[in-house]
Design an enzyme around this catalytic site. Structure first.
Site, PDB file in Angstrom:
ATOM      1  N   ARG A   1      63.056  49.634 -28.748  1.00 18.69           N
ATOM      2  CA  ARG A   1      64.329  49.464 -29.458  1.00 18.69           C
ATOM      3  C   ARG A   1      64.415  50.379 -30.675  1.00 18.69           C
ATOM      4  O   ARG A   1      65.497  50.729 -31.125  1.00 18.69           O
ATOM      5  CB  ARG A   1      64.504  48.002 -29.909  1.00 18.69           C
TER       6      ARG A   1
ATOM      7  N   GLU B   1      73.257  46.246 -21.616  1.00 20.88           N
ATOM      8  CA  GLU B   1      73.862  45.441 -22.678  1.00 20.88           C
ATOM      9  C   GLU B   1      73.842  46.211 -23.995  1.00 20.88           C
ATOM     10  O   GLU B   1      72.922  46.977 -24.248  1.00 20.88           O
ATOM     11  CB  GLU B   1      73.095  44.123 -22.847  1.00 20.88           C
TER      12      GLU B   1
END
EC number: 5.4.99.1
Length: 483
Positions: free
Chosen positions: A100, A171
């Protein structure tokens, strides 16, 4: 590149792709034409976008867990268990925290250390490090569509790899995967990086491959007023549609009052479709996802199941296309595969019992929908005004001015002046408006609802109520009443 809400040209997109694919060695595995051929061979029942269309047309709510571990074979074993034992309708791959932050070196160490330890030492699946081959191995081992779920401000390389790997949903968004997740990333940078992710999906759509995109609805997961999260979802849907995305799932995180939650989800779907059509995006298929309670959970497993089933009931009665499942281990940490499957089974049972049932319109529901729509419109109208018609520029300016303000967001580019709190029925209202551009009528409505609570509890409306509300569900109730 300069930020504007305009579809990237092929030249702009392919020029940036060359840089993106060099960020980590597995980027070399991505061949767009070969990926298109691979994706076209995936059966409809394993295509996320197509399965969502089917669910929407049938009027049923489908269940999807969160799950991801460091080692490839263990990740496959986990997903198969959630598919076969849990009965999930869609599968996730929750991506680890190093990915991330684009720290792929540390992912590599995490994989090696996990192999040595014989258990996952990462909090998710390091998709970039495993590359296209690894992602395909996961897809080919299961019978359901796969989605990457993460929290990545710069998801460009991850998007390239997972889509080429056959995962047909991603997403996130430039707001929802920045402001709740990062401290130092500018809004402009994350919007540009997510334009890239959306343009990639748009490219695949042009080749006849359907891929779903899902803005992350719950944001910080803590007392986010429905109009604020809906404004973010609608904004990200519009930005995605401009880049050519045709299948969008807008999301919402449960606040806890059934009437407000049902109103919020219905408003989100209606206003997303209204804004898309108003700006000329007539061929976008919109679905909705309802996230089970994203705040603190009770530690007792039986109580946790109570939270899970209550949320599922709201999702079903609201008519959500999909519900994101929590587990009875939520308060403790990363769940075992058994606990994760148990959450899905409880969810599916409630969905099966409520199939076809909807909350009918009532005076209360109608009022709540009118309030949410009016509040959302105030925010979006101001964003278009700030951007002089350009929503991407308007978004940057909305954060600079506090027009868009996410409660408890860690980003230094978030004003943090707006403060939410529950009213006497548990609906999330605005305690401090900050610079959120509401009419006096809307502000008064919020104030009146909070005064009702103050009177009932025999105390002033204050920040103490906010603190009490944050911890309430973990202690066994929705509203943080004074002890």
């Amino acid at each position: 590149m300069e930020l504007k809400n305009k579809k990237w040209t092929d030249e702009e997109f392919h020029k940036q792709r060359e840089e993106v694919l060099q960020q980590w060695p597995t980027g070399k595995e991505v061949d767009l034409q070969e990926a298109v051929d691979y994706l076209k061979k995936i059966p409809a029942e394993k295509n996320f976008a197509e399965k969502l269309v089917l669910a929407k047309k049938k009027g049923i709510t489908m269940a999807q867990p969160r799950a991801g571990v460091a080692l490839l074979d263990e990740h496959i074993e986990l997903l198969r268990y959630l598919q076969d034992e849990g009965g999930a309708d869609f599968l996730p791959s929750t991506i680890d925290a190093y990915t991330r932050q684009n720290r792929y070196d540390e992912c590599e160490n995490g994989i090696k250390e996990s192999e040595k330890a014989g258990r996952s030492l990462l909090n998710g699946f390091p998709g970039v490090n495993y590359g296209v081959k690894g992602c395909r191995k996961v897809l080919e081992a299961v019978n359901l569509p796969l989605q990457a779920r993460h929290g990545t401000p710069d998801s460009r390389l991850l998007a390239e790899i997972i889509h080429a790997g056959g995962w047909t949903s991603n997403e996130g968004g430039g707001i929802s995967y920045n402001v709740p997740y990062a401290k130092n990333v500018t809004i402009e940078k994350s919007l540009l990086d997510w334009q890239y992710c959306d343009r990639l999906v748009g490219f695949y759509e042009e080749q006849g491959v359907h891929i779903n995109r899902e803005p992350f609805g719950p944001l910080t997961g803590t007392l986010v007023p429905p109009s604020m999260s809906n404004a973010v979802g609608i904004t990200e849907a519009l930005l995605a549609a401009e880049q050519g995305v045709k299948n969008i799932t807008v999301g919402y995180g449960e606040c806890g009052n059934m009437i407000q939650d049902i109103a919020a989800l219905r408003c989100l779907e209606e206003q997303t479709n209204e804004y898309l059509k108003a700006y000329g995006y007539n061929d976008v298929f919109v679905t909705t996802v309802f996230h089970q309670w994203m705040g603190g959970f009770p530690q007792d497993e039986s109580k946790a199941f109570g939270v899970i089933v209550t949320a599922t009931t709201i999702a079903a009665l609201a008519g959500a296309t999909k519900v994101i499942v929590k587990t009875p281990h939520e308060a403790i940490g990363i769940p075992t595969k058994e606990a994760n499957a148990a959450g899905i089974k409880a969810t599916k049972m409630a969905l099966n019992m409520l199939e076809g049932q909807r909350m009918p319109m009532s005076k209360e529901l109608e009022t709540e929908m009118a309030v949410i729509k009016a509040e959302t419109k105030c925010i979006l109208d101001k964003m278009f005004e700030l951007g002089k018609g350009d929503l991407a520029i308007g978004t940057v300016k909305a954060f600079e001015t506090g027009v868009m303000d996410i409660p408890f967001g860690p980003s230094k580019y978030n004003a943090g002046k707006m403060m939410p709190v529950r009213d006497n029925l548990g609906c999330v209202r605005y305690l401090e408006f900050g610079n959120v551009p509401f009419t006096e009528e809307i502000k008064n409505y919020n104030r009146e609802r909070l005064q009702e609570r103050a009177k009932f509890e025999g105390r002033d409306v204050s920040f103490q109520m906010v603190i009490d509300d944050i911890f309430a569900v973990g202690k066994g109730r929705l509203i943080g009443r004074p002890e």
